[in-house]
Write a protein that holds these residues in place. Structure first.
Motif, PDB file in Angstrom:
ATOM      1  N   LEU A  58     -11.579  -5.581  23.268  1.00  0.00           N
ATOM      2  CA  LEU A  58     -11.866  -6.152  24.494  1.00  0.00           C
ATOM      3  C   LEU A  58     -11.390  -7.275  25.036  1.00  0.00           C
ATOM      4  CD1 LEU A  58     -15.876  -5.925  23.785  1.00  0.00           C
ATOM      5  CD2 LEU A  58     -14.370  -4.204  24.890  1.00  0.00           C
ATOM      6  N   ASP A 116     -14.863  -9.770  28.748  1.00  0.00           N
ATOM      7  CA  ASP A 116     -15.878  -9.089  28.107  1.00  0.00           C
ATOM      8  C   ASP A 116     -16.647  -9.568  26.999  1.00  0.00           C
ATOM      9  OD1 ASP A 116     -15.491  -7.116  30.221  1.00  0.00           O
ATOM     10  OD2 ASP A 116     -13.758  -6.103  29.015  1.00  0.00           O
ATOM     11  N   LYS A 117     -15.649 -10.123  26.165  1.00  0.00           N
ATOM     12  CA  LYS A 117     -16.138 -10.922  25.025  1.00  0.00           C
ATOM     13  C   LYS A 117     -17.262 -11.802  25.440  1.00  0.00           C
ATOM     14  CE  LYS A 117     -12.183  -9.862  22.136  1.00  0.00           C
ATOM     15  NZ  LYS A 117     -11.206 -10.353  21.363  1.00  0.00           N
ATOM     16  N   SER A 118     -16.748 -12.600  26.530  1.00  0.00           N
ATOM     17  CA  SER A 118     -17.752 -13.692  26.968  1.00  0.00           C
ATOM     18  C   SER A 118     -19.158 -13.221  27.358  1.00  0.00           C
ATOM     19  CB  SER A 118     -17.045 -14.622  28.160  1.00  0.00           C
ATOM     20  OG  SER A 118     -15.729 -15.255  27.384  1.00  0.00           O
ATOM     21  N   ILE A 171     -20.519 -10.325  26.391  1.00  0.00           N
ATOM     22  CA  ILE A 171     -21.488  -9.995  25.483  1.00  0.00           C
ATOM     23  C   ILE A 171     -22.180 -11.509  24.809  1.00  0.00           C
ATOM     24  CG2 ILE A 171     -21.421  -9.252  23.056  1.00  0.00           C
ATOM     25  CD1 ILE A 171     -19.560  -7.245  23.762  1.00  0.00           C
ATOM     26  N   ARG A 194     -15.020  -4.719  19.418  1.00  0.00           N
ATOM     27  CA  ARG A 194     -14.889  -5.966  20.185  1.00  0.00           C
ATOM     28  C   ARG A 194     -13.493  -6.331  20.244  1.00  0.00           C
ATOM     29  NH1 ARG A 194     -19.814 -10.241  18.938  1.00  0.00           N
ATOM     30  NH2 ARG A 194     -21.378  -8.897  19.769  1.00  0.00           N
ATOM     31  N   SER A 195     -12.733  -6.283  19.046  1.00  0.00           N
ATOM     32  CA  SER A 195     -11.343  -6.571  19.028  1.00  0.00           C
ATOM     33  C   SER A 195     -10.515  -6.033  20.113  1.00  0.00           C
ATOM     34  CB  SER A 195     -10.883  -6.106  17.442  1.00  0.00           C
ATOM     35  OG  SER A 195     -10.747  -4.792  17.246  1.00  0.00           O
ATOM     36  N   TYR A 250     -10.932 -10.943  27.023  1.00  0.00           N
ATOM     37  CA  TYR A 250     -11.881 -12.323  26.642  1.00  0.00           C
ATOM     38  C   TYR A 250     -12.937 -12.286  27.548  1.00  0.00           C
ATOM     39  CZ  TYR A 250     -12.917 -17.195  26.736  1.00  0.00           C
ATOM     40  OH  TYR A 250     -13.260 -18.464  26.503  1.00  0.00           O
TER      41      TYR A 250
END
Length: 314
Positions: free
Chosen positions: A112, A116-118, A120, A109-110, A114
């Protein structure tokens, strides 16, 4: 179109080489549904592109030690599958292994973006899995992790195991061959030093487990070899006729009992199964809907059901 298809196949082969120590040509041919000659040609293309591939007859292909490309980008579908897989891990593996997986996902995740993190986070907030408590003995929360470590390191395991017909556990030293999930439980196949043969065990019946420093005493075949032999030796063909209106209620459970296929028969459905435990497991499941069904074969299943019914005290 063919050029694009080949490009994606060659790229997928490269990722297979990155992710595994050795990749066999036949496995690649089966995976991509192409000939061995095609795989050999694709390997030459990778070599011509500067990818240092090492190949050995009878063994397979691998990348030269230390060679890696920088992390690749992920598609949105791949990113969302990571979130889904983390939820599945929480349900189907032991807590110790789940923690390791969560740590690994965190590292991915580090890298990815922003957005894409949202995505998830939204998916995680809208996925729920029921408790996995039935899969593992609460006293041994890391049993699956220990078995995986033993298989990878080829180390003997010492365990206290309580068989279904025993009130107390007995001590065993085993050489785990492989782990598999069937029905609602995790099982593993191992060479048992106590019985001096290969045995299947259920993970939730382990009451204590420890990895030893002793190496395997035997060279074991892949898990698939033993499971295929088990399939051929233990299976019994079962056919039952079920009321068509009621049959739809069985579609979620039938796979646990060896369901193969069904066919319409007027107002009924004929279902065919390959059962591992016909006289107990399948017979007891059949009793749950026996008023809507008829046993077609084998006759021994009818006898098993009658024996269970004769023991019922009302």
């Amino acid at each position: 179109m063919e050029i694009t298809k080949r490009f994606h196949r060659i790229l997928a082969i490269y990722f297979q080489l990155q992710g595994r120590s050795v990749v066999k040509a036949q496995d690649l041919a089966d995976r991509f549904d192409v000939s061995l000659r095609t795989i050999y040609r694709d390997m030459r293309s990778l070599e011509e592109a500067g990818i240092p591939i090492y190949g050995e007859a009878g063994s397979g292909y691998s990348l030269t030690e230390g060679y890696k490309l920088p992390p690749t980008s992920f598609t949105q579908e791949e990113i969302l599958s990571l979130a889904a897989s983390e939820k599945l891990m929480q349900k189907f593996v032991d807590p110790n292994m789940c923690r390791h997986f969560t740590t690994a996902i965190g590292k991915i995740r580090s890298y990815l973006r922003y957005s894409d993190k949202s995505n998830i986070m939204v998916l995680e907030e809208n996925m729920w899995m029921s408790s996995p408590s039935a899969l593992f003995n609460e006293k041994v929360p890391d049993a699956l992790s220990v078995l995986f470590e033993a298989i990878a390191a080829r180390k003997i395991v010492a365990m206290a195991y309580r068989a279904v017909d025993r009130d107390e556990a007995n001590q065993r030293h085993i050489e785990p061959v492989g782990v598999y999930h069937e029905g609602n439980f995790w099982y593993f196949l191992a060479y048992c030093h106590l019985r001096e043969t290969y045995r299947n065990f259920r993970i939730d019946r382990i009451e204590a487990i420890k990895l030893t420093a002793d190496s395997f005493t035997k060279a074991h075949k892949p898990l698939s070899h033993y499971l295929e032999r088990k399939e051929h030796n233990d299976l019994v063909t079962v056919r039952i006729r079920i009321d068509r209106e009621f049959a739809r209620y069985l579609q979620w459970e039938r796979s646990y009992y060896g369901f193969l296929h069904d066919e319409k028969d007027g107002d009924h459905v004929i279902m065919t199964f390959h059962s591992h435990n016909m006289e107990q497991e399948f017979a007891r499941w059949y009793l749950r809907f026996a008023d809507h069904a008829t046993i077609l074969e084998p006759p021994t299943l009818k006898d098993a059901v009658r024996q269970i019914l004769n023991k019922i005290h009302l």
